[in-house]
Design a protein around this motif. Structure first.
Motif, mmCIF file in Angstrom:
data_model
loop_
_atom_site.group_PDB
_atom_site.id
_atom_site.type_symbol
_atom_site.label_atom_id
_atom_site.label_comp_id
_atom_site.label_asym_id
_atom_site.label_seq_id
_atom_site.Cartn_x
_atom_site.Cartn_y
_atom_site.Cartn_z
ATOM 1 N N PRO A 139 0.803 -1.224 0.000
ATOM 2 C CA PRO A 139 0.000 0.000 0.000
ATOM 3 C C PRO A 139 0.833 1.269 0.000
ATOM 4 O O PRO A 139 0.285 2.364 -0.067
ATOM 5 C CB PRO A 139 -0.792 -0.116 1.315
ATOM 6 C CG PRO A 139 0.115 -0.890 2.219
ATOM 7 C CD PRO A 139 0.852 -1.852 1.331
ATOM 8 N N PHE A 140 2.164 1.117 0.052
ATOM 9 C CA PHE A 140 3.029 2.281 0.181
ATOM 10 C C PHE A 140 3.774 2.639 -1.100
ATOM 11 O O PHE A 140 4.498 3.626 -1.142
ATOM 12 C CB PHE A 140 4.032 2.066 1.328
ATOM 13 C CG PHE A 140 3.364 1.718 2.621
ATOM 14 C CD1 PHE A 140 2.452 2.583 3.206
ATOM 15 C CD2 PHE A 140 3.624 0.513 3.245
ATOM 16 C CE1 PHE A 140 1.814 2.264 4.387
ATOM 17 C CE2 PHE A 140 3.002 0.174 4.437
ATOM 18 C CZ PHE A 140 2.097 1.054 5.006
ATOM 19 N N HIS A 141 3.650 1.810 -2.128
ATOM 20 C CA HIS A 141 4.219 2.182 -3.421
ATOM 21 C C HIS A 141 3.438 1.436 -4.506
ATOM 22 O O HIS A 141 2.651 0.530 -4.222
ATOM 23 C CB HIS A 141 5.724 1.861 -3.488
ATOM 24 C CG HIS A 141 6.054 0.432 -3.786
ATOM 25 N ND1 HIS A 141 5.850 -0.593 -2.884
ATOM 26 C CD2 HIS A 141 6.554 -0.148 -4.905
ATOM 27 C CE1 HIS A 141 6.227 -1.742 -3.428
ATOM 28 N NE2 HIS A 141 6.659 -1.504 -4.646
ATOM 29 N N ASN A 142 3.645 1.833 -5.728
ATOM 30 C CA ASN A 142 2.914 1.257 -6.855
ATOM 31 C C ASN A 142 3.565 -0.041 -7.311
ATOM 32 O O ASN A 142 4.746 -0.064 -7.647
ATOM 33 C CB ASN A 142 2.909 2.248 -8.032
ATOM 34 C CG ASN A 142 2.245 3.549 -7.656
ATOM 35 O OD1 ASN A 142 1.251 3.560 -6.947
ATOM 36 N ND2 ASN A 142 2.809 4.659 -8.111
ATOM 37 N N GLU A 143 2.796 -1.122 -7.320
ATOM 38 C CA GLU A 143 3.320 -2.392 -7.802
ATOM 39 C C GLU A 143 2.163 -3.270 -8.252
ATOM 40 O O GLU A 143 1.010 -3.073 -7.852
ATOM 41 C CB GLU A 143 4.123 -3.105 -6.717
ATOM 42 C CG GLU A 143 3.291 -3.544 -5.513
ATOM 43 C CD GLU A 143 4.113 -4.366 -4.529
ATOM 44 O OE1 GLU A 143 5.338 -4.456 -4.710
ATOM 45 O OE2 GLU A 143 3.528 -4.924 -3.587
ATOM 46 N N ASN A 144 2.469 -4.227 -9.090
ATOM 47 C CA ASN A 144 1.450 -5.161 -9.564
ATOM 48 C C ASN A 144 1.798 -6.603 -9.237
ATOM 49 O O ASN A 144 0.988 -7.499 -9.423
ATOM 50 C CB ASN A 144 1.252 -5.002 -11.070
ATOM 51 C CG ASN A 144 0.618 -3.656 -11.404
ATOM 52 O OD1 ASN A 144 1.320 -2.705 -11.722
ATOM 53 N ND2 ASN A 144 -0.692 -3.558 -11.286
ATOM 54 N N THR A 145 3.005 -6.837 -8.769
ATOM 55 C CA THR A 145 3.405 -8.152 -8.283
ATOM 56 C C THR A 145 3.635 -8.035 -6.783
ATOM 57 O O THR A 145 4.437 -7.200 -6.360
ATOM 58 C CB THR A 145 4.707 -8.624 -8.957
ATOM 59 O OG1 THR A 145 4.499 -8.658 -10.370
ATOM 60 C CG2 THR A 145 5.091 -10.008 -8.466
ATOM 61 N N PRO A 146 2.941 -8.811 -5.964
ATOM 62 C CA PRO A 146 3.029 -8.646 -4.505
ATOM 63 C C PRO A 146 4.447 -8.793 -3.971
ATOM 64 O O PRO A 146 5.123 -9.789 -4.240
ATOM 65 C CB PRO A 146 2.127 -9.769 -3.970
ATOM 66 C CG PRO A 146 1.199 -10.089 -5.080
ATOM 67 C CD PRO A 146 1.988 -9.886 -6.336
ATOM 68 N N SER A 147 4.899 -7.789 -3.242
ATOM 69 C CA SER A 147 6.200 -7.873 -2.568
ATOM 70 C C SER A 147 6.052 -7.483 -1.098
ATOM 71 O O SER A 147 7.032 -7.337 -0.387
ATOM 72 C CB SER A 147 7.217 -6.949 -3.262
ATOM 73 O OG SER A 147 6.762 -5.603 -3.235
ATOM 74 N N PHE A 148 4.806 -7.324 -0.663
ATOM 75 C CA PHE A 148 4.482 -6.908 0.697
ATOM 76 C C PHE A 148 4.124 -8.154 1.516
ATOM 77 O O PHE A 148 3.273 -8.942 1.115
ATOM 78 C CB PHE A 148 3.301 -5.941 0.650
ATOM 79 C CG PHE A 148 2.823 -5.450 1.982
ATOM 80 C CD1 PHE A 148 3.460 -4.403 2.634
ATOM 81 C CD2 PHE A 148 1.710 -6.022 2.590
ATOM 82 C CE1 PHE A 148 3.001 -3.937 3.853
ATOM 83 C CE2 PHE A 148 1.244 -5.564 3.811
ATOM 84 C CZ PHE A 148 1.898 -4.516 4.445
ATOM 85 N N THR A 149 4.812 -8.372 2.632
ATOM 86 C CA THR A 149 4.557 -9.561 3.444
ATOM 87 C C THR A 149 4.192 -9.171 4.870
ATOM 88 O O THR A 149 4.645 -8.152 5.393
ATOM 89 C CB THR A 149 5.796 -10.475 3.502
ATOM 90 O OG1 THR A 149 6.875 -9.765 4.122
ATOM 91 C CG2 THR A 149 6.210 -10.920 2.111
ATOM 92 N N VAL A 150 3.366 -9.999 5.485
ATOM 93 C CA VAL A 150 2.974 -9.822 6.881
ATOM 94 C C VAL A 150 3.263 -11.128 7.609
ATOM 95 O O VAL A 150 2.787 -12.193 7.206
ATOM 96 C CB VAL A 150 1.474 -9.475 7.012
ATOM 97 C CG1 VAL A 150 1.058 -9.440 8.476
ATOM 98 C CG2 VAL A 150 1.191 -8.133 6.357
ATOM 99 N N SER A 151 4.060 -11.049 8.668
ATOM 100 C CA SER A 151 4.433 -12.229 9.439
ATOM 101 C C SER A 151 3.723 -12.210 10.784
ATOM 102 O O SER A 151 3.966 -11.317 11.607
ATOM 103 C CB SER A 151 5.951 -12.279 9.657
ATOM 104 O OG SER A 151 6.295 -13.257 10.619
#
Length: 564
Positions: free
Chosen positions: A41-53
């Motif tokens: 949610p903090f930058h523009n992307e179309n391939t998920p690189s954001f993870t929640v552990s």
């Protein structure tokens, strides 16, 4: 922020809160192994690189590097300061925040500013109740009493000191800091006079500024807004935002241009409406809207001014337009605005108009092709050339590719496929020195501190970080149940917090058994390194000054230990 919160409370709070419950309502997450992933949610992307552990109670983006605890996520996502983010989490956990004041004067002043705006709001409301002429004016505009109360609409008397006289001399400076006074010839007077007053609220519903609408046709300007203040930054705020979030469950939001538009639509049951505050739509506005809604509909008057405002909004939106979001543009009939249209045609009539909203893709192509003869070769070449400056602003992804293909189909000129932007690489533990590997292991699983021998002296190692590790050991000893995110929060104001955040994800690929085994091997290696360092120190002393009997015995013991 001028108030601090005991670290013990932060540790306990982050132990109670599940970061998944904080992130999931705001970001679409999918299970990915032991963690969750989604579009950052903090930058523009179309391939998920954001993870929640959930294991570490930590989020991290391998694309832009943003990372942290549930507190940091709320600060970045909601635009909250540290204390407000903690308060929101505490409310969710059902506990009270123990504030200990560091700078009481500053904290009191900020609190006093909110107290001033709230009191002024009540005064304006009272002025409205006592003025039949303004009550009639509001009724003629189609606004009922309930709506007035919801928006806290009031009236500023036609007086130079209608507000200032209600405050003692020692609060005049606070009035000024709230943007409620004007100055001329070294004299102060009320900024808002003879105006219908619309309080502007922040995301938490606190009054931070005002918008005043002239009630006499000859009065200029027609709309007057508060200036920028400590509380109010118009490029970040949207009128009616707190009410739209509270009263509407729609997955889209309508952005209009005026206070009266929001009020009228809300009264007719269309409550998912906000307005910009006398300024063009900013990137911060769009980013804020996309945090809550998946679709944004810009609603403009059908005249040339509306077309111009729509084009500005489109250009601002292009870099933020992700594949999972939608932007549309609604142009009302000429000489109509949302206020007049909904009052004439009602809720049903306005919602019908929404069906004719133009998708961003179509509006963008209309702008690109404006004035071009597309049935000529020259025109097709012109279209291809003009499209470049627009399409390059779009983030990489399916929509950008589709728009490129569309331009290529019309112009007959093919293009090279756009490449995906480089992402941050996951750090490799094999490239880290032993101290950084230890930091990473402890950050992954703070309980591993208990495996460190008490006599292991990190200052003997030729690496930086001994002070940080000793601090982590001290923190974990004081609160053995501390999780990874809470441990990291202890270093939130340090210069090396970003490096620690990156180290947090080094051992993501390991399970608990593998982490423990890695720690055992590393401890053995560190003991060997510190033993060698102590031996070298004693031998150097032996050559220069000789050793005491105690030091000789220590050297023999160390040599024996190393041989083993």
């Amino acid at each position: 922020m001028s108030a601090s919160i005991p670290n013990e409370f932060i540790d306990e709070l982050l132990n109670r809160i599940d970061i998944y419950d904080v992130v999931a309502p705001r970001v679409t997450l999918k299970k990915a192994g032991k963690d969750y992933s989604g579009l950052c949610p903090f930058h523009n992307e179309n391939t998920p690189s954001f993870t929640v552990s959930q294991q570490k109670q930590f989020f991290h983006c391998f694309g832009c590097g943003q990372s942290g605890s549930a507190i940091r996520f709320l600060m970045e996502f909601e635009g909250l300061d540290f204390v407000d983010a903690v308060k929101e989490l505490a409310e969710q956990a059902g506990v009270e925040v123990p504030l200990k004041q560091v700078n009481k004067q500053q904290h009191r002043e900020r609190t006093n500013l909110y107290a001033i705006t709230e009191k002024v709001t009540r005064i304006y409301q009272q002025h409205l109740k006592n003025n039949q002429k303004i009550i009639d004016y509001i009724k003629n505009r189609g606004i009922d009493g309930k709506t007035c109360q919801t928006f806290q609409i009031g009236f500023a008397e036609d007086s130079w000191d209608g507000i200032s006289k209600r405050f003692p001399q020692d609060q005049q400076e606070l009035l000024d800091r709230c943007g409620l006074l004007s100055h001329s010839n070294q004299k102060s007077y009320d900024k808002f006079r003879n105006r219908l007053m619309f309080p502007i609220h922040d995301r938490r519903g606190r009054v931070i500024a005002f918008g005043g609408r002239a009630v006499d046709d000859e009065q200029q300007p027609k709309y007057l807004n508060s200036p920028e203040t400590d509380l109010f930054h118009k490029g970040r705020e949207l009128y009616g935002y707190h009410l739209a979030r509270k009263h509407s469950s729609e997955d889209f939001v309508i952005v209009v241009e005026g206070y009266m538009d929001v009020v009228a639509l809300h009264q007719h049951g269309i409550k998912n409406t906000v307005a910009t505050l006398g300024t063009a739509t900013s990137t911060e506005h769009i980013a804020l809207l996309f945090k809550t809604w998946t679709k944004v509909v810009f609603c403009f008057d059908g005249d040339s001014a509306g077309q111009k405002a729509a084009k500005k909004a489109l250009l601002t939106a292009l870099p933020l337009y992700l594949d999972d979001k939608i932007i549309e543009f609604l142009f009302l009939p000429e000489d109509q605005d949302p206020d007049s249209y909904v009052n004439q045609n009602g809720q049903h009539g306005f919602l019908q108009q929404l069906q004719s909203a133009v998708p961003l893709s179509q509006f963008l192509m209309d702008i690109i092709s404006e004035g071009i003869q597309l049935n000529t070769l020259d025109g097709k070449a012109q279209l291809h050339e003009r499209a470049k400056s627009y399409l390059k602003q779009l983030p990489h992804g399916a929509f950008r590719q589709i728009m490129h293909d569309n331009v290529a189909n019309i112009s007959g000129i093919t293009h090279a496929r756009s490449k995906k932007p480089n992402q941050q690489k996951r750090p490799d533990n094999g490239q880290l020195n032993p101290m950084r590997r230890l930091l990473s292991l402890i950050l992954n699983k703070p309980a591993l501190c208990e495996k460190l021998p008490d006599d292991l002296d990190f200052t003997l190692l030729p690496y930086k970080g001994a002070e940080i590790i000793n601090k982590m050991i001290e923190i974990q000893a004081g609160y053995p149940q501390i999780n990874s995110a809470a441990l990291l929060e202890h270093f939130r104001n340090s210069d090396y917090v970003s490096n620690l955040s990156r180290l947090m994800v080094v051992y993501d690929h390991m399970d608990e058994t593998e982490l423990t085994s890695e720690m055992d091997d590393l401890v053995a290696h560190l003991e060997q390194l510190t033993t060698t360092s102590k031996i070298n120190q004693l031998r150097e002393k032996q050559l220069q000054d000789g050793l005491t009997d105690q030091e000789k015995q220590q050297l023999i013991a160390l040599l024996t230990k190393k041989i083993k």
